[in-house]
Enzyme design. Structure first.
Site, PDB file in Angstrom:
ATOM      1  N   ASP A 187       0.851  -1.187   0.000  1.00 31.20           N
ATOM      2  CA  ASP A 187       0.000   0.000   0.000  1.00 31.20           C
ATOM      3  C   ASP A 187       0.892   1.244   0.000  1.00 31.20           C
ATOM      4  O   ASP A 187       1.892   1.301   0.719  1.00 31.20           O
ATOM      5  CB  ASP A 187      -0.900  -0.002   1.245  1.00 31.20           C
ATOM      6  CG  ASP A 187      -2.008   1.031   1.130  1.00 31.20           C
ATOM      7  OD1 ASP A 187      -3.024   0.722   0.476  1.00 31.20           O
ATOM      8  OD2 ASP A 187      -1.851   2.126   1.686  1.00 31.20           O
ATOM      9  N   ASN A 207      -2.141  12.798  -4.889  1.00 30.46           N
ATOM     10  CA  ASN A 207      -3.184  13.196  -5.836  1.00 30.46           C
ATOM     11  C   ASN A 207      -3.657  14.618  -5.593  1.00 30.46           C
ATOM     12  O   ASN A 207      -3.844  15.408  -6.527  1.00 30.46           O
ATOM     13  CB  ASN A 207      -4.376  12.231  -5.737  1.00 30.46           C
ATOM     14  CG  ASN A 207      -4.193  10.980  -6.571  1.00 30.46           C
ATOM     15  OD1 ASN A 207      -3.503  10.999  -7.596  1.00 30.46           O
ATOM     16  ND2 ASN A 207      -4.818   9.891  -6.149  1.00 30.46           N
ATOM     17  N   HIS A 263      -4.263  14.012 -10.395  1.00 29.03           N
ATOM     18  CA  HIS A 263      -4.437  12.577 -10.627  1.00 29.03           C
ATOM     19  C   HIS A 263      -3.523  12.050 -11.729  1.00 29.03           C
ATOM     20  O   HIS A 263      -3.156  10.866 -11.705  1.00 29.03           O
ATOM     21  CB  HIS A 263      -5.894  12.279 -10.952  1.00 29.03           C
ATOM     22  CG  HIS A 263      -6.800  12.426  -9.763  1.00 29.03           C
ATOM     23  ND1 HIS A 263      -6.939  11.448  -8.805  1.00 29.03           N
ATOM     24  CD2 HIS A 263      -7.606  13.453  -9.375  1.00 29.03           C
ATOM     25  CE1 HIS A 263      -7.784  11.846  -7.878  1.00 29.03           C
ATOM     26  NE2 HIS A 263      -8.212  13.061  -8.194  1.00 29.03           N
ATOM     27  N   ASP A 308      -1.213   8.871 -11.206  1.00 27.08           N
ATOM     28  CA  ASP A 308      -1.157   7.691 -12.076  1.00 27.08           C
ATOM     29  C   ASP A 308       0.284   7.334 -12.419  1.00 27.08           C
ATOM     30  O   ASP A 308       0.636   6.147 -12.531  1.00 27.08           O
ATOM     31  CB  ASP A 308      -1.951   7.945 -13.360  1.00 27.08           C
ATOM     32  CG  ASP A 308      -3.456   7.998 -13.115  1.00 27.08           C
ATOM     33  OD1 ASP A 308      -3.890   7.586 -12.025  1.00 27.08           O
ATOM     34  OD2 ASP A 308      -4.185   8.452 -14.020  1.00 27.08           O
ATOM     35  N   ASP A 346      -4.562   2.266  -4.658  1.00 30.42           N
ATOM     36  CA  ASP A 346      -3.107   2.188  -4.471  1.00 30.42           C
ATOM     37  C   ASP A 346      -2.712   0.899  -3.761  1.00 30.42           C
ATOM     38  O   ASP A 346      -1.674   0.842  -3.112  1.00 30.42           O
ATOM     39  CB  ASP A 346      -2.610   3.399  -3.690  1.00 30.42           C
ATOM     40  CG  ASP A 346      -3.232   3.488  -2.302  1.00 30.42           C
ATOM     41  OD1 ASP A 346      -4.337   2.952  -2.115  1.00 30.42           O
ATOM     42  OD2 ASP A 346      -2.604   4.090  -1.404  1.00 30.42           O
TER      43      ASP A 346
END
Length: 353
Positions: free
Chosen positions: A216, A224, A229, A233, A259
């Site tokens: 994680d 973000n 975003h 990514d 994630d």
């Protein structure tokens, strides 16, 4: 995509194809044998025996195809070719209708078997038909009729095989899309679940070890919110690249969503801890990301060392991940014990003014 030399592509489809042929051909053989003028008693007996045998084979193929040996499905087209050729020769039938029966072994082979087997069966068909048409029609008329049949059968085989190859390619693309995460290219949850079940079966049969790493990203929401975003990514893809590098040939790396990632490995605890350390190092080596490399927390569990089932393996790895995050993030936590490594700097964005 060319099939292996002796691959049977679809048992269900092949069994249905053989059943359709034999169940349709059986009454045809019986009826035509009775209608042929001047047929000998021996030939009539042979024809009836073949017809009954075809009916039995058709029922078995329809109801219980699995009881038949694998070689049966490869022998079906050459046997069918020889039966057609033998019946045509015995009845002196060189008509177009009689020759059309050669289409079945050609289409069957083109659809269910490999190209090499198809070529061999084409040669057998051409030879069987030549034996009949030259004997019945003579050299000149037989040659003309035989060449036309060769061209027609070759064209039919070519068209069916090309359609089969295109269907195979489309199926492969669809399977890949169904099993891949669209953003990272890693396996998705569906594929991971299938791989986990298969690996569990392997571990049970061989007494092998399975290790599951649940990964994680630390403070991913902050990445973000701070950089957008699109940059988030990029971070996810960077983690995916690192997972691919350390997964090895037998490892399965997947993105479960958001994630959260997992890495399934066929190895014991010590080796898996080494992989976890290598993964963190690979992520820390990315200096092209906004705010530097992201911090990651990893939970690790091993079967059978920690648990006995793959369902418990997932739960134990999740629990270890929770321990890693609640004990400060940026570390590896092993089920039953905690393995702390040098922390990879976690990204903590500065608050917005």
């Amino acid at each position: 995509m060319e099939a292996p030399a002796y691959e049977l592509r679809d048992l269900h489809g092949a069994s249905r194809a053989v059943a359709y042929l034999t169940l349709a051909a059986s009454p045809y053989v019986l009826v035509t044998a009775c209608l042929v003028p001047g047929i000998s008693a021996l030939t009539l007996t042979v024809a009836f025996s073949i017809g009954i045998f075809m009916a039995v084979i058709g029922v078995v193929c329809w109801r219980r195809p699995a009881v038949l040996p694998r070689a049966f499905w490869f022998l079906a087209p050459p046997v069918a070719t020889m039966v057609v050729a033998g019946l045509n020769f015995a009845t002196h039938d060189a008509s177009t209708g009689a020759q059309l029966f050669y289409l079945w072994p050609i289409l069957y082979t083109a659809n269910f078997l490999s190209r090499r087997v198809l070529y061999a069966n084409l040669v057998l068909v051409f030879a069987g038909d030549a034996a009949t048409v030259f004997a019945v029609l003579g050299t000149q008329k037989g040659a003309s009729d035989w060449v036309a049949m060769v061209l027609a059968m070759t064209m039919a085989a070519t068209v069916v095989q090309s359609l089969r190859i295109r269907a195979d390619r489309l199926r492969d693309v669809l399977e890949q899309q169904a099993h891949a995460d669209h953003l990272t290219g890693l396996a998705n949850r569906r594929y991971f679940d299938e791989a986990l079940a298969a690996a569990g079966g392997w571990a049970h049969r061989t007494d092998g070890s399975l290790a599951l790493l649940t990964i994680d990203l630390d403070h991913f929401k902050a990445i973000n919110d701070t950089f957008g975003h699109a940059e988030g990514d990029r971070v996810l893809r960077a983690v995916a690249d690192a997972l691919r590098r350390v997964a090895g040939d037998s490892g399965v790396a997947a993105r479960l969503g958001g994630d959260e990632f997992v890495l399934l490995l066929r190895m014991g605890r010590r080796a898996a801890v080494g992989v976890a350390d290598a993964l963190r190092a690979a992520i820390a080596d990315r200096h092209d990301l906004p705010g530097g490399p992201p911090g990651v927390s990893i939970g690790l569990a091993v079967l059978p060392g920690d648990v006995r089932t793959v369902a418990d393996l997932v739960a134990a790895s999740d629990a270890a991940l929770y321990q890693a995050k609640t004990s400060g993030r940026g570390r590896v936590s092993v089920a039953g014990e905690r393995h702390n490594v040098d922390r990879v700097p976690s990204f903590v964005p500065e608050p917005r003014p």
